[in-house]
Motif scaffolding. Structure first.
Motif, PDB file in Angstrom:
ATOM      1  N   ARG A   1       0.753  -1.062   0.273  1.00 11.53           N
ATOM      2  CA  ARG A   1       0.131  -0.252   0.123  1.00 11.53           C
ATOM      3  C   ARG A   1       0.933   1.352  -0.028  1.00 11.53           C
ATOM      4  O   ARG A   1       1.126   1.479   0.604  1.00 11.53           O
ATOM      5  CB  ARG A   1      -0.872  -0.197   1.367  1.00 11.53           C
ATOM      6  CG  ARG A   1      -1.678   1.224   1.503  1.00 11.53           C
ATOM      7  CD  ARG A   1      -2.787   1.198   2.194  1.00 11.53           C
ATOM      8  NE  ARG A   1      -3.727   2.105   2.111  1.00 11.53           N
ATOM      9  CZ  ARG A   1      -4.512   2.337   2.879  1.00 11.53           C
ATOM     10  NH1 ARG A   1      -5.144   1.703   4.044  1.00 11.53           N
ATOM     11  NH2 ARG A   1      -5.130   3.831   3.444  1.00 11.53           N
ATOM     12  N   LEU A   2       0.688   2.609  -1.285  1.00 16.71           N
ATOM     13  CA  LEU A   2       1.318   3.467  -0.858  1.00 16.71           C
ATOM     14  C   LEU A   2       0.805   4.625  -0.346  1.00 16.71           C
ATOM     15  O   LEU A   2      -0.483   4.624   0.080  1.00 16.71           O
ATOM     16  CB  LEU A   2       1.089   3.436  -2.664  1.00 16.71           C
ATOM     17  CG  LEU A   2       2.106   3.190  -3.220  1.00 16.71           C
ATOM     18  CD1 LEU A   2       1.407   3.382  -4.868  1.00 16.71           C
ATOM     19  CD2 LEU A   2       3.106   3.947  -3.490  1.00 16.71           C
ATOM     20  N   ARG A   3       1.441   4.710   0.451  1.00 23.09           N
ATOM     21  CA  ARG A   3       1.205   6.532   1.494  1.00 23.09           C
ATOM     22  C   ARG A   3       0.704   7.392   0.666  1.00 23.09           C
ATOM     23  O   ARG A   3       0.015   8.361   1.030  1.00 23.09           O
ATOM     24  CB  ARG A   3       2.411   7.265   2.400  1.00 23.09           C
ATOM     25  CG  ARG A   3       2.237   7.955   3.176  1.00 23.09           C
ATOM     26  CD  ARG A   3       2.682   7.967   4.214  1.00 23.09           C
ATOM     27  NE  ARG A   3       2.626   8.783   4.838  1.00 23.09           N
ATOM     28  CZ  ARG A   3       3.659   9.124   6.330  1.00 23.09           C
ATOM     29  NH1 ARG A   3       4.898   8.431   6.828  1.00 23.09           N
ATOM     30  NH2 ARG A   3       3.522  10.363   6.629  1.00 23.09           N
ATOM     31  N   TYR A   4       2.078   7.634  -0.240  1.00 25.53           N
ATOM     32  CA  TYR A   4       1.921   8.945  -1.085  1.00 25.53           C
ATOM     33  C   TYR A   4       1.664   8.531  -2.982  1.00 25.53           C
ATOM     34  O   TYR A   4       2.595   7.642  -3.229  1.00 25.53           O
ATOM     35  CB  TYR A   4       2.966   9.375  -2.007  1.00 25.53           C
ATOM     36  CG  TYR A   4       3.632   9.707  -0.235  1.00 25.53           C
ATOM     37  CD1 TYR A   4       3.287  11.295   0.201  1.00 25.53           C
ATOM     38  CD2 TYR A   4       4.836   9.434   0.192  1.00 25.53           C
ATOM     39  CE1 TYR A   4       3.330  11.483   1.339  1.00 25.53           C
ATOM     40  CE2 TYR A   4       4.986   9.545   1.800  1.00 25.53           C
ATOM     41  CZ  TYR A   4       4.515  11.146   2.718  1.00 25.53           C
ATOM     42  OH  TYR A   4       4.404  11.794   3.282  1.00 25.53           O
ATOM     43  N   PHE A   5       0.757   8.859  -3.029  1.00 26.30           N
ATOM     44  CA  PHE A   5       0.130   8.585  -5.012  1.00 26.30           C
ATOM     45  C   PHE A   5      -0.812   9.647  -5.726  1.00 26.30           C
ATOM     46  O   PHE A   5      -1.305   9.561  -6.589  1.00 26.30           O
ATOM     47  CB  PHE A   5      -1.190   6.806  -4.605  1.00 26.30           C
ATOM     48  CG  PHE A   5      -2.066   6.977  -4.499  1.00 26.30           C
ATOM     49  CD1 PHE A   5      -2.043   7.217  -2.601  1.00 26.30           C
ATOM     50  CD2 PHE A   5      -3.837   7.904  -4.224  1.00 26.30           C
ATOM     51  CE1 PHE A   5      -3.515   7.147  -2.057  1.00 26.30           C
ATOM     52  CE2 PHE A   5      -4.720   7.998  -3.414  1.00 26.30           C
ATOM     53  CZ  PHE A   5      -4.556   8.082  -1.994  1.00 26.30           C
ATOM     54  N   TYR A   6      -1.200  10.484  -4.602  1.00 23.35           N
ATOM     55  CA  TYR A   6      -1.333  11.451  -5.629  1.00 23.35           C
ATOM     56  C   TYR A   6      -1.239  12.781  -4.720  1.00 23.35           C
ATOM     57  O   TYR A   6      -1.330  12.633  -4.059  1.00 23.35           O
ATOM     58  CB  TYR A   6      -3.612  11.128  -5.448  1.00 23.35           C
ATOM     59  CG  TYR A   6      -3.909  12.418  -6.226  1.00 23.35           C
ATOM     60  CD1 TYR A   6      -4.358  12.844  -7.209  1.00 23.35           C
ATOM     61  CD2 TYR A   6      -4.429  13.779  -4.948  1.00 23.35           C
ATOM     62  CE1 TYR A   6      -4.802  13.955  -7.748  1.00 23.35           C
ATOM     63  CE2 TYR A   6      -4.742  14.869  -5.368  1.00 23.35           C
ATOM     64  CZ  TYR A   6      -5.673  15.057  -6.350  1.00 23.35           C
ATOM     65  OH  TYR A   6      -5.780  16.177  -7.077  1.00 23.35           O
ATOM     66  N   MET A   7       0.181  13.214  -5.807  1.00 24.75           N
ATOM     67  CA  MET A   7       0.247  14.774  -5.080  1.00 24.75           C
ATOM     68  C   MET A   7       0.160  15.908  -5.946  1.00 24.75           C
ATOM     69  O   MET A   7       1.875  16.703  -6.101  1.00 24.75           O
ATOM     70  CB  MET A   7       1.685  14.656  -4.795  1.00 24.75           C
ATOM     71  CG  MET A   7       2.116  12.780  -3.850  1.00 24.75           C
ATOM     72  SD  MET A   7       4.289  12.852  -3.939  1.00 24.75           S
ATOM     73  CE  MET A   7       4.397  14.275  -2.969  1.00 24.75           C
ATOM     74  N   PRO A   8      -0.194  16.495  -6.756  1.00 23.93           N
ATOM     75  CA  PRO A   8      -1.017  17.432  -7.301  1.00 23.93           C
ATOM     76  C   PRO A   8      -0.769  18.607  -6.108  1.00 23.93           C
ATOM     77  O   PRO A   8       0.133  20.215  -6.600  1.00 23.93           O
ATOM     78  CB  PRO A   8      -1.885  17.786  -7.847  1.00 23.93           C
ATOM     79  CG  PRO A   8      -2.756  16.541  -6.790  1.00 23.93           C
ATOM     80  CD  PRO A   8      -1.892  16.222  -6.351  1.00 23.93           C
ATOM     81  N   PHE A   9      -0.395  19.015  -5.353  1.00 26.48           N
ATOM     82  CA  PHE A   9      -0.159  20.112  -4.306  1.00 26.48           C
ATOM     83  C   PHE A   9       0.250  19.856  -2.850  1.00 26.48           C
ATOM     84  O   PHE A   9       0.909  21.059  -2.705  1.00 26.48           O
ATOM     85  CB  PHE A   9      -1.225  20.235  -3.293  1.00 26.48           C
ATOM     86  CG  PHE A   9      -2.835  20.331  -3.977  1.00 26.48           C
ATOM     87  CD1 PHE A   9      -3.087  21.259  -4.386  1.00 26.48           C
ATOM     88  CD2 PHE A   9      -3.697  18.963  -3.681  1.00 26.48           C
ATOM     89  CE1 PHE A   9      -4.564  21.666  -4.443  1.00 26.48           C
ATOM     90  CE2 PHE A   9      -5.444  19.197  -4.682  1.00 26.48           C
ATOM     91  CZ  PHE A   9      -5.427  20.730  -4.454  1.00 26.48           C
ATOM     92  N   GLY A  10       1.733  19.109  -4.425  1.00 27.89           N
ATOM     93  CA  GLY A  10       3.217  18.926  -2.791  1.00 27.89           C
ATOM     94  C   GLY A  10       2.837  17.933  -1.698  1.00 27.89           C
ATOM     95  O   GLY A  10       2.148  17.595  -1.718  1.00 27.89           O
ATOM     96  N   SER A  11       3.763  18.163  -1.024  1.00 30.82           N
ATOM     97  CA  SER A  11       3.749  18.174  -0.142  1.00 30.82           C
ATOM     98  C   SER A  11       4.405  18.618   1.199  1.00 30.82           C
ATOM     99  O   SER A  11       5.255  19.421   0.726  1.00 30.82           O
ATOM    100  CB  SER A  11       5.371  16.248  -0.252  1.00 30.82           C
ATOM    101  OG  SER A  11       6.146  16.621  -0.950  1.00 30.82           O
ATOM    102  N   GLY A  12       5.086  17.595   2.375  1.00 26.29           N
ATOM    103  CA  GLY A  12       4.805  18.368   3.939  1.00 26.29           C
ATOM    104  C   GLY A  12       4.756  19.467   3.980  1.00 26.29           C
ATOM    105  O   GLY A  12       3.815  20.458   3.742  1.00 26.29           O
ATOM    106  N   VAL A  13       5.829  20.204   4.012  1.00 27.25           N
ATOM    107  CA  VAL A  13       5.930  21.827   4.284  1.00 27.25           C
ATOM    108  C   VAL A  13       5.020  22.773   3.422  1.00 27.25           C
ATOM    109  O   VAL A  13       4.846  23.387   3.694  1.00 27.25           O
ATOM    110  CB  VAL A  13       7.034  22.337   5.271  1.00 27.25           C
ATOM    111  CG1 VAL A  13       6.907  22.331   6.936  1.00 27.25           C
ATOM    112  CG2 VAL A  13       8.335  21.815   4.586  1.00 27.25           C
ATOM    113  N   THR A  14       5.708  22.109   2.504  1.00 26.26           N
ATOM    114  CA  THR A  14       5.238  22.896   1.160  1.00 26.26           C
ATOM    115  C   THR A  14       4.017  22.601   0.888  1.00 26.26           C
ATOM    116  O   THR A  14       4.099  23.600  -0.425  1.00 26.26           O
ATOM    117  CB  THR A  14       6.541  23.003   0.088  1.00 26.26           C
ATOM    118  OG1 THR A  14       6.639  21.887  -0.166  1.00 26.26           O
ATOM    119  CG2 THR A  14       8.235  23.903   1.573  1.00 26.26           C
TER     120      THR A  14
END
Ligand code: HEM
Length: 494
Positions: A419-432
């Motif tokens: 299972r993936l934790r990150y699979f959809y990231m159009p808004f970036g990640s983490g603090v940014t």
């Protein structure tokens, strides 16, 4: 010789390195021409992590989604501010917003969280809904006889409606804007001008982030300065219904910074750009794919109809007062999946961190790599979004891809059985991660609910091909189409 040529040799424990053929630029041109293809070919050759020289910097591309966590978790070795603050200064021309540079003590990140999320959302939603209906149903958008079709480009339509509505929602209206026809016309002219200037400036944005000076671009430069003039505090303070975000930023510019008036205004241009540059193409792709897919159009129309019926609201273009609460907007799984699928197919953001010092980066497969001070670590989530192991037939639009068997939001995605934790990231990640993401999704859902409630829509050519993505903006967010697609719309007979 290596040193003279500025070429790096791989040291033991470092990722494989590619210096490229062109001094200083390194692999920049190949990467820029088609980042996805470039990264896939290097991943095949080198594996999960490799280093490329790009415009003077050494960039480590991390391609294993199970290792993303090592970069996204804000470790003590990685800095996110340096890159972001520097990019904003280069593009918008204000003084540095980094408190350590001494021009302001504002914590910009906190300002964004406080004014774009949580308790700030209901009033943004309420104003946006009102503005969308005013703009969408105004006389210049519709033919006088309601049975007649109006023809427009989908891109042009989305830009007109979303830009004006979003602009008025964040920056408010002229104080006496509603009183006379002349005032209304002046207000309209201001927004149309702002859109023209925005488009002109947006064209040169990739070049500015890449480091070219703005003076090279005459019309782009004057477009930015024209926008800034309208956002001088003396002009903004004549407006009413300004969002919490802009009014707090004005207050903090005045009380915590040493910026001059023009620099203050340019910080507002930065926010205008952040609030529109991704939202506009995202709205285009969402509407384009939706109109093109009969099953999506049917499911979305039903969902919207049911929601307005459940809350006893009548759709009446002569008295456009539809409202949607935050709870209602959060309960539209079909629209949610439709927006996610459109953004999966069009997003190409680059997530970047800078190494504060030499350190060891530990990956998921227990391998560790030596990273040097000032090197850049980058994630390119389009690799996830187009990975056939995660998304079957990744190039095909499936409006219900993000729905589970019960028709609710699907959150489990797998790669190689894990299972993936990150699979959809159009808004970036983490603090940014984009602080405006909740508002962004809400405003696109509002837009869709309203066009579906008020209009019948059809493509002029029902067989039309998907326009290619304009790769010149790769790395910066949602890509634009290389050309517009025509559609027709008219008011529904209720
Ligand atoms: C930053 C995406 C809409 C405000 C970002 C970033 C991305 C992004 C990828 C950079 C994250 C990073 O560097 O890692 C999007 C997308 C949108 C959208 C895809 C629409 C579909 C909005 C809206 C607003 C907004 C509507 C505001 C009203 C911001 C701000 C930042 C930002 C202020 C800079 C944050 C910082 O540097 O601390 N966005 N955004 N965005 N976005 Fe959005």
């Amino acid at each position: 010789l290596w040193l003279i040529l500025g070429i790096r040799r791989r040291l033991p424990g470092e990722p494989p390195v590619e210096n490229g053929w062109i001094p200083y630029m390194g692999c920049a041109l190949q990467f820029g021409a088609n980042p996805l293809e470039f990264l896939r070919s290097r991943q095949k050759k080198y594996g999960h992590i490799f280093t490329c020289k790009i415009a003077g910097s050494y960039v480590h591309f991390l391609c294993d989604p199970f290792s993303y966590h090592a970069v996204i978790r804000q470790g003590r070795h990685l800095d996110w501010k340096k890159f972001h603050f520097a990019a904003s200064v280069k593009a918008f021309g204000h003084e540095s917003m980094d408190p350590s540079h001494g021009y302001t003590t504002e914590n910009l990140h906190q300002t964004f969280l406080k004014t774009l999320q949580g308790e700030a959302l209901p009033s943004l939603i309420e104003n946006m809904m009102e503005n969308l209906q005013t703009v969408m149903l105004q006389s210049n958008m519709l033919k006088s006889s309601s049975s007649e079709w109006e023809v427009d480009g989908i891109f042009a339509f989305c830009y007109k409606v979303m830009f004006e509505s979003g602009y008025l929602t964040l920056f408010g209206k002229e104080l006496d804007g509603d009183k006379t026809i002349a005032c209304q016309q002046a207000q309209k002219a201001l927004v149309i001008n702002a859109l023209e200037n925005f488009k002109e400036f947006d064209k040169i944005f990739p070049a500015l982030v890449a480091g070219l000076p703005i003076h090279v671009f005459k019309s782009g430069h004057s477009a930015r300065e024209n926008l800034a003039k309208t956002m001088l505090h003396e002009n903004l303070s004549k407006r009413t219904k300004i969002s919490d975000l802009i009014s707090l930023r004005m207050q903090l510019n005045d009380s915590l910074s040493t910026f001059n008036e023009l620099s203050k205004a340019r910080t507002h241009v930065a926010i205008l750009w952040a609030s529109q540059a991704n939202t506009l193409p995202a709205t285009f792709w969402t509407l384009f794919y939706l109109i093109r897919c009969p099953a999506a159009l049917k499911a979305a129309t039903e969902e919207v109809k049911n929601m307005f019926e459940r809350s006893n609201q009548k759709v009446d273009p002569k008295d456009p007062k539809l409202v949607l609460t935050r709870e209602q907007l959060d309960n539209l799984p079909v629209l949610d999946s439709i927006i996610k699928e459109a953004m999966r197919l069009s997003s190409a953001s680059l997530n970047v961190r800078v190494a504060k010092g030499d350190f060891l980066l530990h990956l998921d497969n227990m391998e560790s790599y030596r990273i040097r001070k000032d090197d850049v670590i980058a994630l390119y989530p389009q690799m996830l979004h187009f990975d056939p192991e995660i998304y079957e037939d990744p190039l095909t639009y499936k409006y219900d891809r993000f729905l589970d068997e019960k028709g609710q939001e699907k959150t489990c995605f797998y790669r190689g059985g894990r299972r993936l934790r990150y699979f959809y990231m159009p808004f970036g990640s983490g603090v940014t991660k984009c602080p405006g993401r909740f508002f962004a999704v809400h405003e696109i859902k509002q837009f869709l609910s309203l066009v579906l409630a008020y209009f019948e829509m059809e493509l002029l050519d029902s067989e039309v091909k998907v326009p290619p993505l304009d790769q010149s903006r790769a790395g910066l967010g949602i890509l634009q189409p290389t050309y517009d697609v025509d559609f027709k719309y008219r008011l529904k007979t209720q």
